[in-house]
Design a protein around this motif. Structure first.
Motif, PDB file in Angstrom:
ATOM      1  N   VAL A 278      40.391  32.537  50.555  1.00  0.00           N
ATOM      2  CA  VAL A 278      39.255  32.347  49.653  1.00  0.00           C
ATOM      3  C   VAL A 278      38.718  33.663  49.093  1.00  0.00           C
ATOM      4  N   PRO A 279      38.580  34.725  49.883  1.00  0.00           N
ATOM      5  CA  PRO A 279      38.189  36.000  49.263  1.00  0.00           C
ATOM      6  C   PRO A 279      39.209  36.486  48.224  1.00  0.00           C
ATOM      7  N   CYS A 280      40.510  36.270  48.481  1.00  0.00           N
ATOM      8  CA  CYS A 280      41.523  36.622  47.466  1.00  0.00           C
ATOM      9  C   CYS A 280      41.298  35.813  46.199  1.00  0.00           C
ATOM     10  N   PHE A 281      41.024  34.532  46.356  1.00  0.00           N
ATOM     11  CA  PHE A 281      40.755  33.649  45.216  1.00  0.00           C
ATOM     12  C   PHE A 281      39.528  34.138  44.440  1.00  0.00           C
ATOM     13  N   THR A 282      38.468  34.474  45.164  1.00  0.00           N
ATOM     14  CA  THR A 282      37.230  34.948  44.537  1.00  0.00           C
ATOM     15  C   THR A 282      37.475  36.234  43.758  1.00  0.00           C
ATOM     16  N   LEU A 283      38.133  37.187  44.388  1.00  0.00           N
ATOM     17  CA  LEU A 283      38.392  38.465  43.725  1.00  0.00           C
ATOM     18  C   LEU A 283      39.351  38.304  42.551  1.00  0.00           C
ATOM     19  N   ARG A 284      40.351  37.443  42.692  1.00  0.00           N
ATOM     20  CA  ARG A 284      41.282  37.214  41.577  1.00  0.00           C
ATOM     21  C   ARG A 284      40.547  36.662  40.370  1.00  0.00           C
ATOM     22  N   THR A 285      39.648  35.729  40.610  1.00  0.00           N
ATOM     23  CA  THR A 285      38.865  35.160  39.517  1.00  0.00           C
ATOM     24  C   THR A 285      38.021  36.232  38.839  1.00  0.00           C
ATOM     25  N   ILE A 286      37.399  37.079  39.616  1.00  0.00           N
ATOM     26  CA  ILE A 286      36.577  38.159  39.062  1.00  0.00           C
ATOM     27  C   ILE A 286      37.444  39.142  38.277  1.00  0.00           C
ATOM     28  N   PHE A 287      38.620  39.462  38.809  1.00  0.00           N
ATOM     29  CA  PHE A 287      39.524  40.366  38.096  1.00  0.00           C
ATOM     30  C   PHE A 287      39.959  39.766  36.759  1.00  0.00           C
ATOM     31  N   ILE A 288      40.178  38.462  36.718  1.00  0.00           N
ATOM     32  CA  ILE A 288      40.557  37.810  35.461  1.00  0.00           C
ATOM     33  C   ILE A 288      39.412  37.928  34.457  1.00  0.00           C
ATOM     34  N   VAL A 289      38.192  37.646  34.908  1.00  0.00           N
ATOM     35  CA  VAL A 289      37.031  37.724  34.023  1.00  0.00           C
ATOM     36  C   VAL A 289      36.847  39.147  33.504  1.00  0.00           C
TER      37      VAL A 289
ATOM     38  N   GLN B  63      39.160  41.231  33.016  1.00  0.00           N
ATOM     39  CA  GLN B  63      40.401  41.580  32.329  1.00  0.00           C
ATOM     40  C   GLN B  63      41.217  42.643  33.079  1.00  0.00           C
ATOM     41  N   LEU B  64      41.211  42.575  34.393  1.00  0.00           N
ATOM     42  CA  LEU B  64      42.037  43.448  35.229  1.00  0.00           C
ATOM     43  C   LEU B  64      43.285  42.647  35.607  1.00  0.00           C
ATOM     44  N   ARG B  65      44.213  42.546  34.677  1.00  0.00           N
ATOM     45  CA  ARG B  65      45.364  41.634  34.794  1.00  0.00           C
ATOM     46  C   ARG B  65      46.296  41.989  35.951  1.00  0.00           C
ATOM     47  N   THR B  66      46.593  43.254  36.118  1.00  0.00           N
ATOM     48  CA  THR B  66      47.526  43.652  37.177  1.00  0.00           C
ATOM     49  C   THR B  66      46.983  43.283  38.549  1.00  0.00           C
ATOM     50  N   GLN B  67      45.726  43.631  38.811  1.00  0.00           N
ATOM     51  CA  GLN B  67      45.120  43.308  40.095  1.00  0.00           C
ATOM     52  C   GLN B  67      45.056  41.793  40.305  1.00  0.00           C
ATOM     53  N   ALA B  68      44.723  41.050  39.252  1.00  0.00           N
ATOM     54  CA  ALA B  68      44.645  39.596  39.344  1.00  0.00           C
ATOM     55  C   ALA B  68      46.013  38.989  39.644  1.00  0.00           C
ATOM     56  N   THR B  69      47.052  39.532  39.038  1.00  0.00           N
ATOM     57  CA  THR B  69      48.403  39.030  39.255  1.00  0.00           C
ATOM     58  C   THR B  69      48.851  39.256  40.697  1.00  0.00           C
ATOM     59  N   ILE B  70      48.606  40.439  41.210  1.00  0.00           N
ATOM     60  CA  ILE B  70      48.985  40.757  42.594  1.00  0.00           C
ATOM     61  C   ILE B  70      48.232  39.856  43.566  1.00  0.00           C
ATOM     62  N   LEU B  71      46.920  39.737  43.369  1.00  0.00           N
ATOM     63  CA  LEU B  71      46.140  38.863  44.250  1.00  0.00           C
ATOM     64  C   LEU B  71      46.563  37.405  44.121  1.00  0.00           C
TER      65      LEU B  71
END
Length: 186
Positions: free
Chosen positions: A15-26, A28-36
């Motif tokens: 769930v923390p990975c999910f939360t951070l991935r969503t924030i990274f998408i918002v 526009q941190l695509r690389t970090q969002a993709t890895i997560l």
């Protein structure tokens, strides 16, 4: 029992990975969002396989849900600590507080001052852009000089140019060189 502990641990990671991935998408941190996203998918598959493996007990499903809710709490705490991004702050004050403006600029903040007419009199609006991880210190500084300030915070998606970036780098260097001291207003 061993599966239940693993389910809880996996949810506390998922769930923390999910939360951070969503924030990274918002943000526009695509690389970090993709890895997560990849890490999140693996954790999710392992967790669900444990829940639906064999007897599918009520306890394992309950722990899955409990881990999910605790994971949301942990994810938001992590995001608050990371404080990714910038904050635009509007400070509305009843009088032109030049000592506050001077102090903000001395601390490296870019401050734009506007004069406007309020319901009863002339008011002043200060616009300040800062990193989110410096927001609380900025609030404290403003309240030291202007306790009755009306402060509004926005999160800008994009900005270009201006005084901000050089000043933030200077402020960061300055704050790492000197030890923290108590703030007092003379």
């Amino acid at each position: 029992m061993n599966n239940i502990i693993w389910i809880l641990i996996l949810q506390l990671l998922y769930v923390p990975c999910f939360t951070l991935r969503t924030i990274f998408i918002v943000k526009q941190l695509r690389t970090q969002a993709t890895i997560l996203g990849a890490i999140e998918a693996l954790i999710y598959i392992f967790g669900l396989s444990l829940v639906f493996d064999g007897e599918q007990s009520f306890m394992s499903m309950l722990v899955y849900a409990l881990g999910f809710s605790i994971g949301i709490f942990v994810g938001t705490l992590i995001e608050e600590k990371l404080a990714i991004g910038y904050t635009a702050i509007q400070v509305n004050i009843p009088t032109l507080n030049q000592p506050l403006i001077d102090r903000l600029r001395q601390e490296g903040y870019g401050v734009t001052v506007f004069e406007g007419t309020g319901r009863d009199s002339v008011r002043y609006k200060l616009e300040i852009l800062t990193k989110r991880n410096q927001e609380e210190g900025l609030y404290d500084l403003i309240c030291d000089y202007q306790p009755n300030a009306f402060i509004i915070t926005y999160e800008p998606r994009k900005f270009k140019g201006g005084y901000l970036l050089k000043a933030m780098k200077r402020r960061k260097r300055k704050s790492t060189k000197k030890a923290p001291e108590s703030s007092s207003i003379s």
